[in-house]
Design a protein around this motif. Structure first.
Motif, PDB file in Angstrom:
ATOM      1  N   THR A 277     -43.525  47.153 -35.713  1.00 49.46           N
ATOM      2  CA  THR A 277     -42.753  47.285 -34.481  1.00 49.46           C
ATOM      3  C   THR A 277     -41.248  47.321 -34.714  1.00 49.46           C
ATOM      4  O   THR A 277     -40.473  47.247 -33.757  1.00 49.46           O
ATOM      5  CB  THR A 277     -43.074  46.127 -33.505  1.00 49.46           C
ATOM      6  OG1 THR A 277     -42.735  44.889 -34.142  1.00 49.46           O
ATOM      7  CG2 THR A 277     -44.538  46.143 -33.098  1.00 49.46           C
ATOM      8  N   ASP A 278     -40.824  47.459 -35.971  1.00 46.28           N
ATOM      9  CA  ASP A 278     -39.399  47.542 -36.264  1.00 46.28           C
ATOM     10  C   ASP A 278     -39.179  48.050 -37.677  1.00 46.28           C
ATOM     11  O   ASP A 278     -40.078  48.049 -38.503  1.00 46.28           O
ATOM     12  CB  ASP A 278     -38.700  46.203 -36.064  1.00 46.28           C
ATOM     13  CG  ASP A 278     -39.441  45.032 -36.719  1.00 46.28           C
ATOM     14  OD1 ASP A 278     -40.222  45.263 -37.663  1.00 46.28           O
ATOM     15  OD2 ASP A 278     -39.252  43.904 -36.271  1.00 46.28           O
TER      16      ASP A 278
ATOM     17  N   THR B 248     -36.219  48.918 -33.109  1.00 48.83           N
ATOM     18  CA  THR B 248     -37.065  47.821 -32.667  1.00 48.83           C
ATOM     19  C   THR B 248     -37.834  48.275 -31.442  1.00 48.83           C
ATOM     20  O   THR B 248     -37.227  48.777 -30.484  1.00 48.83           O
ATOM     21  CB  THR B 248     -36.218  46.579 -32.301  1.00 48.83           C
ATOM     22  OG1 THR B 248     -35.469  46.188 -33.454  1.00 48.83           O
ATOM     23  CG2 THR B 248     -37.088  45.427 -31.838  1.00 48.83           C
ATOM     24  N   ALA B 249     -39.146  48.112 -31.453  1.00 49.40           N
ATOM     25  CA  ALA B 249     -39.964  48.479 -30.298  1.00 49.40           C
ATOM     26  C   ALA B 249     -39.593  47.599 -29.107  1.00 49.40           C
ATOM     27  O   ALA B 249     -39.469  46.386 -29.245  1.00 49.40           O
ATOM     28  CB  ALA B 249     -41.446  48.342 -30.623  1.00 49.40           C
TER      29      ALA B 249
ATOM     30  N   PRO C 191     -44.460  49.902 -25.702  1.00 46.60           N
ATOM     31  CA  PRO C 191     -45.303  50.786 -26.515  1.00 46.60           C
ATOM     32  C   PRO C 191     -44.685  52.190 -26.611  1.00 46.60           C
ATOM     33  O   PRO C 191     -44.257  52.760 -25.608  1.00 46.60           O
ATOM     34  CB  PRO C 191     -46.623  50.813 -25.745  1.00 46.60           C
ATOM     35  CG  PRO C 191     -46.654  49.502 -25.022  1.00 46.60           C
ATOM     36  CD  PRO C 191     -45.211  49.234 -24.632  1.00 46.60           C
TER      37      PRO C 191
ATOM     38  N   ALA D 192     -38.578  52.629 -28.608  1.00 46.04           N
ATOM     39  CA  ALA D 192     -37.784  51.735 -29.459  1.00 46.04           C
ATOM     40  C   ALA D 192     -36.311  51.873 -29.137  1.00 46.04           C
ATOM     41  O   ALA D 192     -35.847  52.902 -28.642  1.00 46.04           O
ATOM     42  CB  ALA D 192     -38.018  52.062 -30.934  1.00 46.04           C
TER      43      ALA D 192
ATOM     44  N   VAL E  33     -43.329  55.831 -32.586  1.00 51.16           N
ATOM     45  CA  VAL E  33     -42.325  55.829 -31.520  1.00 51.16           C
ATOM     46  C   VAL E  33     -42.135  57.254 -31.018  1.00 51.16           C
ATOM     47  O   VAL E  33     -41.972  58.183 -31.808  1.00 51.16           O
ATOM     48  CB  VAL E  33     -40.995  55.228 -32.027  1.00 51.16           C
ATOM     49  CG1 VAL E  33     -39.891  55.399 -30.993  1.00 51.16           C
ATOM     50  CG2 VAL E  33     -41.183  53.768 -32.387  1.00 51.16           C
TER      51      VAL E  33
END
Length: 164
Positions: free
Chosen positions: A52-53, A71-72, A75, A78, A110
């Motif tokens: 997630t990042d 960074t997310a 869903p 980012a 993403v």
């Protein structure tokens, strides 16, 4: 020669030193407040890479000179953040970091990007409009938030270099 690579846990001290070298204006543009020092905990968070990042660093002569991360926030969405040490700005380092960070984010799934910018940061606002001709830009909490759709045709390098 400036080297670009994914951040690693062992980069902590070099990254914290980099943050301490940013001018008040540059750190304000990145962190929305002038920052001279960051805690090890905060630095580790900014260097983190996972599902997630992701974080990337630019290096010159053994010193970090640039940082880019995603960074997310939801869903498939980012936030992107970039900063380049003052004396290295205007040399294409930010562009190289952005390319690596975007490629990494796209590879992680993403599809939409948010960029949060101070309303008076015309340099970055113009960059966003040049890069994405039709961004959706709104104001939230006094800041501009640009939302853009990403393509899916990029693959991220693990290491690349740019001329300084």
């Amino acid at each position: 020669m400036v080297a670009l690579r994914r951040a690693r846990p062992g980069d902590l001290d070099a990254f914290r030193s980099f943050i301490s070298r940013l001018s008040a204006t540059t750190s304000y543009r990145r962190f929305f407040t002038p920052v001279r020092r960051i805690s090890p905990t905060h630095a580790r968070r900014l260097l983190r890479s996972g599902p997630t990042d992701g974080a990337w660093l630019s290096w010159d002569s053994g010193s970090v000179i640039g940082h880019g991360s995603w960074t997310a926030v939801r869903p498939a969405t980012a936030e992107l953040a970039l900063v380049v040490e003052d004396r290295f700005q205007g040399r294409g380092i930010g562009r190289a970091l952005a390319t690596a960070v975007l490629s990494d984010a796209i590879a992680a799934g993403v599809r939409h990007l948010e960029l949060i910018v101070q309303r008076d940061n015309q340099l970055i606002i113009d960059l966003i409009r040049r890069t994405w001709p039709q961004p959706r830009i709104g104001v939230e909490d006094g800041l501009l938030v640009a939302r853009v759709a990403l393509g899916t045709d990029r693959t991220g390098p693990t290491t690349t270099a740019v001329d300084a």
